[in-house]
Write a protein that holds these residues in place. Structure first.
Motif, mmCIF file in Angstrom:
data_model
loop_
_atom_site.group_PDB
_atom_site.id
_atom_site.type_symbol
_atom_site.label_atom_id
_atom_site.label_comp_id
_atom_site.label_asym_id
_atom_site.label_seq_id
_atom_site.Cartn_x
_atom_site.Cartn_y
_atom_site.Cartn_z
ATOM 1 N N GLU A 169 0.827 -1.201 0.000
ATOM 2 C CA GLU A 169 0.000 0.000 0.000
ATOM 3 C C GLU A 169 0.865 1.256 0.000
ATOM 4 O OE1 GLU A 169 -2.848 -0.093 3.141
ATOM 5 O OE2 GLU A 169 -3.663 -2.042 2.547
ATOM 6 N N LEU A 170 1.959 1.201 0.730
ATOM 7 C CA LEU A 170 2.887 2.325 0.758
ATOM 8 C C LEU A 170 3.434 2.590 -0.637
ATOM 9 C CD1 LEU A 170 5.653 2.742 3.453
ATOM 10 C CD2 LEU A 170 6.183 3.047 1.064
ATOM 11 N N ASP A 171 3.835 1.529 -1.311
ATOM 12 C CA ASP A 171 4.401 1.673 -2.643
ATOM 13 C C ASP A 171 3.355 2.161 -3.644
ATOM 14 O OD1 ASP A 171 7.186 1.134 -3.386
ATOM 15 O OD2 ASP A 171 6.322 0.030 -5.055
ATOM 16 N N ASP A 172 2.103 1.805 -3.396
ATOM 17 C CA ASP A 172 1.039 2.222 -4.294
ATOM 18 C C ASP A 172 0.886 3.746 -4.313
ATOM 19 O OD1 ASP A 172 -1.299 1.357 -5.997
ATOM 20 O OD2 ASP A 172 -2.382 2.492 -4.468
ATOM 21 N N ILE A 173 1.164 4.391 -3.189
ATOM 22 C CA ILE A 173 1.114 5.858 -3.142
ATOM 23 C C ILE A 173 2.136 6.447 -4.106
ATOM 24 C CG2 ILE A 173 1.454 7.889 -1.681
ATOM 25 C CD1 ILE A 173 -1.092 6.386 -1.019
ATOM 26 N N PHE A 174 3.342 5.898 -4.098
ATOM 27 C CA PHE A 174 4.386 6.420 -4.985
ATOM 28 C C PHE A 174 4.076 6.135 -6.462
ATOM 29 C CE2 PHE A 174 6.903 5.868 -1.011
ATOM 30 C CZ PHE A 174 7.280 7.200 -0.858
ATOM 31 N N GLU A 175 3.353 5.067 -6.709
ATOM 32 C CA GLU A 175 3.069 4.685 -8.086
ATOM 33 C C GLU A 175 1.878 5.435 -8.678
ATOM 34 O OE1 GLU A 175 4.895 2.762 -9.940
ATOM 35 O OE2 GLU A 175 6.276 2.115 -8.357
ATOM 36 N N ASN A 176 0.950 5.902 -7.823
ATOM 37 C CA ASN A 176 -0.310 6.420 -8.361
ATOM 38 C C ASN A 176 -0.715 7.806 -7.877
ATOM 39 O OD1 ASN A 176 -1.272 3.974 -9.934
ATOM 40 N ND2 ASN A 176 -0.995 3.060 -7.895
ATOM 41 N N SER A 177 -0.117 8.309 -6.804
ATOM 42 C CA SER A 177 -0.502 9.622 -6.310
ATOM 43 C C SER A 177 -0.057 10.719 -7.270
ATOM 44 C CB SER A 177 0.109 9.867 -4.921
ATOM 45 O OG SER A 177 -0.078 11.214 -4.522
ATOM 46 N N SER A 178 -0.763 11.829 -7.234
ATOM 47 C CA SER A 178 -0.300 13.009 -7.962
ATOM 48 C C SER A 178 0.859 13.634 -7.206
ATOM 49 C CB SER A 178 -1.445 14.014 -8.118
ATOM 50 O OG SER A 178 -1.935 14.406 -6.839
ATOM 51 N N PHE A 179 1.563 14.537 -7.855
ATOM 52 C CA PHE A 179 2.736 15.192 -7.262
ATOM 53 C C PHE A 179 2.321 16.547 -6.696
ATOM 54 C CE2 PHE A 179 4.208 12.183 -10.368
ATOM 55 C CZ PHE A 179 5.303 11.592 -9.768
ATOM 56 N N LYS A 180 2.640 16.778 -5.449
ATOM 57 C CA LYS A 180 2.212 17.998 -4.763
ATOM 58 C C LYS A 180 2.778 19.232 -5.474
ATOM 59 C CE LYS A 180 1.854 20.000 -0.137
ATOM 60 N NZ LYS A 180 2.204 19.837 1.303
ATOM 61 N N GLY A 181 1.880 20.146 -5.860
ATOM 62 C CA GLY A 181 2.296 21.374 -6.523
ATOM 63 C C GLY A 181 2.448 21.255 -8.023
#
Length: 631
Positions: free
Chosen positions: A310-322
């Motif tokens: 789940e942690l890795d999923d954030i890096f793979e799918n989240s947008s980039f802040k800003g």
């Protein structure tokens, strides 16, 4: 009931004996380990390295390294002095020990001029051969109290330590090995404190192996209600070679970070200050779990668990802040064979927008696994234990006074099995290393290294019921008593209810092995009328209730940390007779201790060896009775 009310109720449990699930069931002391090492002087920093193959333990203290093998010290070698200021002449504080390639790398402060030694410890004598020495800049801090960490992955050495003696230029770098050196872009972090780093192995896909970095940093939100610190998890690709000459040359091109959240949801009660982590690795990296220990601004501590998948999923799918434009391909943070050929747009996002918009939440969305408001914890380790029932996880938490709490995790709930003291007097835990195969926890204190035996089943050896009530996954009841032979033993880890001991399937202990922690043979006292007297019996479980039974009456006791007391203000005729100290826990009743009180003129027990003389008992009764009244 609102979450705040629930939290306040939870907080009040620490002041109430009725909330027994929040206190250790047993309070133990273990200072008889043959592995215990007393240092020649107190130290302020110790470092452990558990060698590959888990047979060697290296301990770094002041000026020297100890090597333990098969439970004994086989080498004790002192590091050579290297020129420097006054500190280097007297104390060389070792901060790094790593098995690197074919050598042991030992680094330390060296009088504010960090130095490393490449050592060959394969010699048969008690010394080690120094192959070479080199600068420890960026590997070891100049002052031991400064933040640092180190990690060896394959044949590469990674480290985070300040470059300068004032603690500045603290970064996570790749500093030696088969690949090129890399460092970080300065604006990526603000006053970081690095906690831990680890690699998630992917034997089937080595090119996508990533190194994870956990730390806390200064919060950019400087509003009065905001916590000054915020916890993070970051990752980089093991194959990262840095960027081209035009951008991020010799700098990580795969660095991404995200906020690590441990909180009581809905009430803005955040545990923002990451203290320590432990990774339960799995053969399938997606099933690995990260146990993280946090503290808060209101002096509470908590443990939250994160799924690596789940942690890795954030890096793979989240947008980039800003960053609001289209995400290029390959996506920033993607592992590639040669990062120097990545598109400039991909690298530019990594450089300017490395933070994920989404936060990393624990696997238990509603609340942390464990919260404590009456204990400050500083270190964590987690062991997997196979029992006759199933696999259980056991948390090992070090308190700020140096005791170790052994905590069972079951169905997202916790049970504190015991609190164990390993050294005399309160002392901070400087380092902690779990040896799961040997079921031992190595603990470094300022004056000694102690070993907690995780299979001390003799602590629950009085009966089958005591063994089962302990809910210790390492122990089970067998015909030889409470032992670590769990495969065919009697356990009830899930509930601890000892009814299983009364079934026909429970093995009987051999008569020659029968023993008891407390004798129920009456202890005879002769007490004249009118004198005060108190009865005392030891508390063997803080989860049990205790009472004194006399003439078909049940009398409450005054509990101290270790004893159950009952005061008779002035002895009269009705007070003579037998008193039984009885403990009740779950559905198990046990007589812990029995007293028999007589007047001077009454018939006496034939067991004269158990009697006190009238004169001594008068003095004892008056003295102890007055003490009890005062307290």
């Amino acid at each position: 009931m609102t979450m705040v009310c629930k939290f306040l109720l939870f907080e009040s449990c620490f002041l109430s004996v009725s909330c027994s699930w929040m206190i250790p069931r047993l309070t133990l002391r273990q200072d008889d380990s043959p592995l215990q090492q007393i240092y020649s002087k107190n130290v302020s920093y110790t470092v452990f390295c558990l060698g590959n193959g888990s047979e060697k333990l290296f301990i770094g203290t002041l000026n020297r390294v100890l090597e333990l093998h098969n439970d004994r010290v086989v080498k004790n070698f002192t590091l050579p002095k290297i020129g420097g200021d006054h500190e280097s002449i007297h104390e060389y504080v070792i901060t790094v020990i790593e098995e690197f390639q074919d050598w042991l790398i030992v680094c330390g402060t060296n009088g504010h001029k960090p130095k490393c030694w490449k050592m060959d410890v394969r010699t048969n004598d008690s010394s080690a051969v120094v192959v070479e020495s080199f600068s420890g800049s960026g590997i070891s801090p100049s002052i031991y109290s400064q933040n640092s960490l180190s990690l060896v992955v394959d044949r590469d050495l990674y480290a985070a330590a300040p470059l300068y003696s004032d603690g500045t230029s603290l970064q996570f770098r790749r500093l030696a090995g088969s690949q090129i050196k890399l460092w970080m872009n300065g604006p990526w972090l603000t006053e970081p404190t690095f906690i831990s780093a680890f690699v998630a192995s992917r034997p089937e896909d080595p090119m996508n192996e990533k190194i994870y970095l956990l730390f806390r940093e200064r919060n950019s939100d400087d509003s009065p209600e905001a916590d000054p610190w915020i916890s993070r998890v970051a990752r980089v690709c093991k194959t990262d070679q840095g960027g081209p000459k035009s951008i991020l040359q010799n700098i990580w091109t795969s660095f991404l970070k995200a906020r690590l959240v441990c909180a009581i949801p809905g009430e803005s009660l955040y545990f923002n200050r990451l203290q320590d982590i432990f990774v339960l690795h799995s053969n399938n990296w997606k099933q690995s779990l990260v146990y993280a220990l946090f503290s808060s601004s209101w002096n509470a501590t908590a443990v939250c668990i994160y799924s690596l998948a789940e942690l890795d999923d954030i890096f793979e799918n989240s947008s980039f802040k800003g960053y609001d434009d289209d995400i290029p391909n390959p996506r920033p943070g993607t592992c590639v064979r040669d990062s120097r050929s990545l598109p400039i747009q991909t690298i530019r996002i990594t450089k300017n927008h490395p933070e994920m918009t989404e936060w990393v939440h624990p696997i238990q969305k509603d609340t942390p696994l464990y919260i404590s408001n009456n204990q400050i914890y500083t270190k964590i380790a987690v062991d997997r234990v196979q029992t006759s029932e199933k696999m259980y996880n056991v948390l090992l938490l070090a308190t700020d006074t140096g005791t170790i709490h052994k905590i069972l995790e079951h169905n997202s709930k916790t049970f504190i099995i015991s609190e164990t003291s390993l050294c005399h007097g309160p002392a901070p835990v400087l380092s902690m290393k779990l040896h799961s195969e040997k079921r031992k926890l190595f603990v470094g204190y300022p004056g000694q290294m102690s070993v907690l035996d995780l299979q001390r089943c003799q602590d629950y050896n009085t009966s089958c019921e005591d063994c089962v009530l302990a809910r210790d996954p390492y122990c089970a009841w067998t015909e030889n008593g409470c032992t670590s032979q769990t495969e065919r033993g009697i356990q009830n880890i899930a509930t601890g209810v000892p009814h299983i001991c009364s079934t026909n399937s429970a093995p009987k202990r051999r008569k020659r092995d029968v023993s008891s922690s407390f004798s129920t043979t009456p202890i005879v006292h002769i007490v004249p009328k009118g004198l005060p007297f108190y009865l005392s019996c030891p508390i063997d479980s803080h989860h049990a209730t205790y009472s004194w039974e006399h003439r078909d009456e049940s009398k409450s006791c005054q509990k101290t940390k270790s004893d159950c007391l009952y005061l008779i203000p002035a002895i009269n005729t009705h007070d003579y007779g037998n008193y039984s100290c009885v403990s009740r826990e779950r559905n198990y009743k046990k007589i812990v201790k029995v007293y028999q009180l007589h007047g001077p003129s009454e018939p006496r027990s034939p067991n004269r060896a158990l009697k006190l003389t009238v004169q001594k008992q008068w003095l004892f009764a008056i003295f102890t009775g007055l003490l009890f009244i005062v307290h």
